[in-house]
Structures are given as C-alpha cells and as structure tokens.
Design an enzyme around this catalytic site. Structure first.
Site, PDB file in Angstrom:
ATOM      1  N   TYR A 263      -7.540 -12.591   8.072  1.00 10.47           N
ATOM      2  CA  TYR A 263      -7.495 -11.299   8.491  1.00 10.47           C
ATOM      3  C   TYR A 263      -8.365 -11.308  10.099  1.00 10.47           C
ATOM      4  O   TYR A 263      -9.407 -11.335   9.569  1.00 10.47           O
ATOM      5  CB  TYR A 263      -7.796 -10.105   7.692  1.00 10.47           C
ATOM      6  CG  TYR A 263      -6.607  -9.759   6.799  1.00 10.47           C
ATOM      7  CD1 TYR A 263      -5.817 -10.401   6.504  1.00 10.47           C
ATOM      8  CD2 TYR A 263      -6.463  -8.361   6.677  1.00 10.47           C
ATOM      9  CE1 TYR A 263      -4.412 -10.049   5.775  1.00 10.47           C
ATOM     10  CE2 TYR A 263      -5.087  -7.790   6.028  1.00 10.47           C
ATOM     11  CZ  TYR A 263      -4.294  -8.718   5.544  1.00 10.47           C
ATOM     12  OH  TYR A 263      -3.114  -8.051   5.123  1.00 10.47           O
TER      13      TYR A 263
ATOM     14  N   GLU B 177       0.879  -1.164   0.108  1.00  9.38           N
ATOM     15  CA  GLU B 177      -0.096   0.059   0.124  1.00  9.38           C
ATOM     16  C   GLU B 177       0.981   1.152   0.124  1.00  9.38           C
ATOM     17  O   GLU B 177       0.892   1.940   1.010  1.00  9.38           O
ATOM     18  CB  GLU B 177      -0.869   0.014   1.170  1.00  9.38           C
ATOM     19  CG  GLU B 177      -1.826  -1.207   1.115  1.00  9.38           C
ATOM     20  CD  GLU B 177      -2.947  -1.186   2.393  1.00  9.38           C
ATOM     21  OE1 GLU B 177      -3.887  -1.303   2.244  1.00  9.38           O
ATOM     22  OE2 GLU B 177      -2.237  -0.939   3.582  1.00  9.38           O
TER      23      GLU B 177
ATOM     24  N   TRP C 236      -1.421 -11.328   0.575  1.00  8.36           N
ATOM     25  CA  TRP C 236      -2.314 -10.845   1.467  1.00  8.36           C
ATOM     26  C   TRP C 236      -3.743 -10.582   0.615  1.00  8.36           C
ATOM     27  O   TRP C 236      -4.598 -10.387   1.170  1.00  8.36           O
ATOM     28  CB  TRP C 236      -1.921  -9.740   2.359  1.00  8.36           C
ATOM     29  CG  TRP C 236      -1.600  -8.346   1.731  1.00  8.36           C
ATOM     30  CD1 TRP C 236      -0.450  -7.963   1.007  1.00  8.36           C
ATOM     31  CD2 TRP C 236      -2.532  -7.378   1.822  1.00  8.36           C
ATOM     32  NE1 TRP C 236      -0.670  -6.652   0.619  1.00  8.36           N
ATOM     33  CE2 TRP C 236      -2.017  -6.303   1.023  1.00  8.36           C
ATOM     34  CE3 TRP C 236      -3.975  -6.950   2.277  1.00  8.36           C
ATOM     35  CZ2 TRP C 236      -2.553  -4.952   0.857  1.00  8.36           C
ATOM     36  CZ3 TRP C 236      -4.489  -5.947   1.975  1.00  8.36           C
ATOM     37  CH2 TRP C 236      -3.874  -4.899   1.301  1.00  8.36           C
TER      38      TRP C 236
HETATM   39  C1  ACM Z   1      -1.923  -5.294   4.497  1.00  9.26           C
HETATM   40  O1  ACM Z   1      -3.000  -5.579   4.777  1.00  9.26           O
HETATM   41  N1  ACM Z   1      -1.883  -3.762   4.117  1.00  9.26           N
HETATM   42  C2  ACM Z   1      -0.744  -5.951   4.403  1.00  9.26           C
END
Ligand code: ACM
Length: 545
Positions: free
Chosen positions: A403, A312, A378
């Site tokens: 997650y 990100e 991810w």
């Molecule tokens: C992530 O969840 N930005 C690795």
C-alpha cells in the site's frame, strides 16, 4: 547497464563496439510491428530530435522491429551491436517492453520530450532476453478520493509503461466521489462528482479544506486513456465499487440507499475519510441501475476483468432496514453477508454472460465466493491463499506490503504518515506468492499490484512522492525472476542500479522521494496522519482513518 526491472538474461559484450543512434538512423519494421514502431519512433524522435524515418524497402535499417511467434506475448529479445539494434517481441506488448529497455540503454535523456544540446545516443553492445514473471503487474490509482485530471493519468500510464507494469486499476467510484460519466444517470457526476470540502489529514487533526473538490472523466476521456494505455502495453481495469463505498452515488440517486433507515435525500457526497455507512440497498431496482451503469462501463473498457470492489461494506443499515431484511428472507439468505454475496454473485454472472470476469477485494470471499470471480487480496495474504486454494485467480496486493499510501520512512518529516513504514527495501523484498501454496494453487496467483489510495495525496505531486521510487522496486518484484526467498534478494545490487534509475525518473519529471528524505516542500507540517507502530503483522487489519 543498470536495467530496472532486471531482465531475465543480459549478456553484455564489452569488447564489441557500441551502436550509435544518429540523425540519419532509419527504422525497419516487419509486418505486425507497425504500431510498436510508431510508438518507439514517436518517443525517440521527441527525445533525440532525429526523424527516424522508415528504412527504404529492402534496406535493413538501424532499428529493426519484428515479431517472433515463438516468443510469449510479452517476451522480447533485444540485440545491439555497431550495425543495429534488433527488437523482437512475441507480440506488440513484448515489443513495447523491448522499446522501454532500449530507452534505458540510451540513457536518461531518452525519457525527455525534447533533445538537450550535446546529447550522446550510444547503446552498448548487448544481448537481452526477457520475459515477465507475472501476467498481472498492476498499480491501483484511487482517483475517487482525490481526482487526478486526465493529463495526470496519461502521465501515470507513461510511468507504468517505463517500468513494464501492465495493469492500471482505476478506482473510479467511492463515498467521496464518482469519476466516470454515465450517460443514462448524469447526476452520478453532477452530484457525485464533487464534494463541498475535504478533510486534511487524519480525522483526529481536525483540519478541513473548504475548497470544493471534484472532477470526472467523460467516456471519451476514458476511451482516450484506455487507447493510450493499450498502445503502451497497459490494460486499464475499471473499478465500480459495490455495494459499499457508495455515498456519492446515493447522494446523486437517493433511491439507491437504505431509505427506510436513513434520509438519503439529505446526503451529500461524503466530506470525511473512512468508510461510510451509506451503502446501497440490494433491491432489484438497484441491481438494474448498476447493470445500466456497467453496460456503459463495458462499452468504454475492453478489459476482460472488471473490478466491482466489494470491500469494507458496513452492514449496520441492512441490519436495521426492514426492506433489507425482507430481501434476505425473500432470497432465502442467512444474513447480511449473504446479501452482499448475492449482489456480487449477480454481477459475476452478469459479467460472465458478457464474456468478462469479475475481480473484487477479498471481502467477496465472505458469504461465499462467486464461481468465476478473481480476488485482489488486500487484507493480507490470507484471502488470496483461501481463494487460490479454492481454484480462484488472485492478484496479491497485501496492505502490509504494497500500500503505497503508507509512509516510506520513519521520522517526523514524512508527509501525512499513515500505516506502516514500508521502505524501498521492504517493497523490494515483497514476495507475492506465499510459500504455503502448493504449485497448483500458486499458479492461480496471476499477479500482483501496488495500491495508491489518495486521501492524503491531493494532487499528482503527492502521488509521485508516494509512488516513487517504490514503484520501481515493485516493478522488479512483479517482472523479474527474483529469488522467492525475500532474504536472498540482492538489495545492494538493486540499490546500485537505482543510482542509475533516479536520473531516468528525473528526466520523466517524477517528484519521487529521494533517499535522503523529503525536500522542504514535500513535507506537510501540522497535518496529522495515523502511523501504525511496529512491523506489520501478517494479517493486521487497518481500521478506517
Ligand atoms: C481497500 O483497501 N479497502 C481495498
């Protein structure tokens, strides 16, 4: 016997008399097993109140620990009968796992720190032969968004070890906080180690907490965490996120930022959730700065893998920055993505020269993957599939499945609902190796990891609630030889064993989510989340909160 994670093979001997641990029990330790024996003795002495002294030389002992070079490092055998419990590991980690199995066989009270009156320490006669499916069985803990004090991290290590998880990935730096002392650059923690206030819940709710939030680990704290974890078979993998997720560092040292497009001297550690645009510049000076940081990181963390984030990283500032554009031209790069790759490749080489390996989030694939790098996949399975097919090692941790900040049930009472509904059963049915990988590529899936992001978990109590019981299901996915087809997994059997596992979690003092839902004080009425509707698509992306 309701063991979690389920061992490879268990042979109960229901007709044989059990083993009973008692005040006079002695431990016999073969060469090489000393450290594991010290641990087991410390844990069981605390729980039982028995001294568990070493057996006199030449005597057999009631608990017998030994190494067997024929076994893999994490493989173990446990054999219990009326005479003794024999624990044999391929290495110290195998013995540590055998010790955890023994605790489960002894009953929930074996997880307490002091004996209760009238406890009974019977181990049924049994033969266990056990070994993990994956070498990397991890949990990522985000201590940047909300700091978890050292004692909480040590406690979390105990929880991982109790579930035979063996990697603690510590997310130490982010826009909202820098949590590792760096001697050469003290402002990283003096300035970046705290923020003035925090968002409470998702942005749309408009709630703030005006109490400053912060904290950091000294290098000695981290050495202590590393050693404590190692003694329990857990490796700590540090993450220093590059080149995005860096507003805390830029606030501390404004020269690290894109000074020609933003007044970085005016920045503070970020008080919002989401992804800050204040990324690092990619100058030689900044690379040197992070080499210095990483030199200290390597002194503290002996793990082969060092996580450098790479996720990100918004490119807006680099697009507008003359300095970044000049850098792209100077290096003969195509665009900002290649500039990000340049940074990651630089540190891939730098780590390799020091005998370490880089691991990063799957964005490190964009613009070209650094040669020796491994990938934490991810954003779905895709990054991991591409990386494994190209011969890179992969840790599968798709946000659609593991997650653990995502809510574990639908319904209005779930605290700060973010993401998709991922129930205990959903996690139990998570398969880390996608079926489209051939055998050679599948062998590059070195493991799997559950990720715990803490924007909406201000303290360890909320982490307990989100992590458990799902981390128990995840541990079985990572350790046990479950059917690869998720639909073929015996959920009813797992659920039955969980009934025996909840009392263990209770004894450990974990404030897990009970099957019937949150207790009144586990709700967060009025705190707005950001639930995503419907089942998670295979590669649905999550926008910034
Ligand atoms: C992530 O969840 N930005 C690795």
């Amino acid at each position: 016997m309701d063991l979690i994670p389920a061992p490879l093979r268990v042979q109960p001997r229901p007709d044989a008399p059990p083993f009973v641990l008692h005040a006079g029990s002695r431990i016999a330790v073969a060469p090489g097993a000393e450290a594991a024996a010290r641990r087991l003795r410390a844990e069981l002495s605390a729980a039982t109140g028995f001294d568990l002294d070493p057996a006199p030389a030449g005597e057999d002992g009631d608990l017998r620990l030994a190494l067997d070079p024929e076994l893999g490092a994490e493989e173990y055998r446990l054999s219990a009968d009326a005479d003794a419990v024999r624990l044999t590991g391929g290495g110290p980690a195998g013995l540590a796992h055998a010790g955890q199995t023994l605790r489960q066989l002894l009953g929930p009270a074996a997880y307490r720190s002091a004996p209760l009156p009238g406890a009974d320490w019977t181990v049924p006669a049994v033969e266990v032969h056990d070994a993990p499916r994956f070498g990397w069985r991890g949990a990522m803990l985000d201590v940047a968004r909300h700091f978890m004090p050292k004692a909480g991290v040590l406690r979390f290590v105990d929880q991982l070890a109790a579930h035979k998880l063996n990697v603690l990935h510590l997310h130490l730096t982010d826009d909202q906080g820098w949590r590792i002392e760096v001697r050469r650059y003290p402002k990283l923690t003096e300035v970046g180690g705290w923020r003035e206030r925090s968002m409470v819940g998702f942005r749309a709710g408009g709630r703030r907490d005006d109490q400053p939030h912060g904290g950091y680990y000294t290098q000695d704290d981290l050495r202590e965490i590393v050693a404590y974890a190692a003694a329990r078979g857990v490796t700590v993998v540090p993450e220093i996120d590059l080149p995005g997720h860096n507003q805390a560092a830029v606030a501390a040292y404004p020269e690290l930022g894109n000074t020609d497009v933003v007044d970085t001297a005016a920045l503070g550690t970020w008080t919002d959730w989401g992804v800050s645009e204040n990324i690092l510049n990619a100058s030689e000076a900044t690379l040197r700065f992070y080499e210095h940081v990483l030199e200290e990181v390597l002194e503290v963390f002996p793990s082969t893998f060092v996580h450098l984030g790479g996720d990100e990283c918004p490119k807006e500032q680099w697009k507008r920055s003359d300095a970044a554009q000049a850098r792209i031209a100077e290096l003969g790069l195509k665009d900002e993505f290649e500039l990000q790759s340049h940074v990651i490749r630089h540190f891939d080489r730098w780590l390799a020269e020091r005998g370490r390996r880089l691991i990063g989030w799957d964005e490190i694939l964009e613009g070209g993957l650094a040669p020796g790098a491994a990938v934490s996949s991810w954003r779905g399975y895709e990054g991991g599939i591409a990386a494994a097919s190209a011969g890179h090692d992969v840790v599968m941790c798709p946000e659609q499945h593991v997650y653990l900040d995502h809510r574990q049930a639908d319904g209005p009472d779930e605290p700060v609902p973010v993401g998709w509904v991922r129930t205990l059963e959903d996690v139990y049915r998570f398969e880390p190796v996608p079926p489209q990988l051939d055998a050679a590529a599948a062998a590059h899936v070195i493991g799997t990891q559950a990720n715990i992001w803490t924007e909406f978990m201000p303290t360890g109590r909320e982490v307990d609630y989100k992590a458990f019981p799902r981390l128990a299901a995840f541990a079985e996915v990572a350790w046990s030889d479950l059917p690869r087809d998720p639909a073929a997994r015996d959920w009813a059997d797992f659920e039955r064993r969980m009934a025996a596992h909840y009392p263990r979690l209770d004894a450990l003092g974990i404030e897990y989510r009970r099957p019937e839902g949150p207790r009144p004080w586990q709700r967060r009425p009025g705190v707005v989340g950001r639930p995503l509707e419907g089942p998670p698509g295979p590669s649905a992306g999550v926008a910034a909160p």
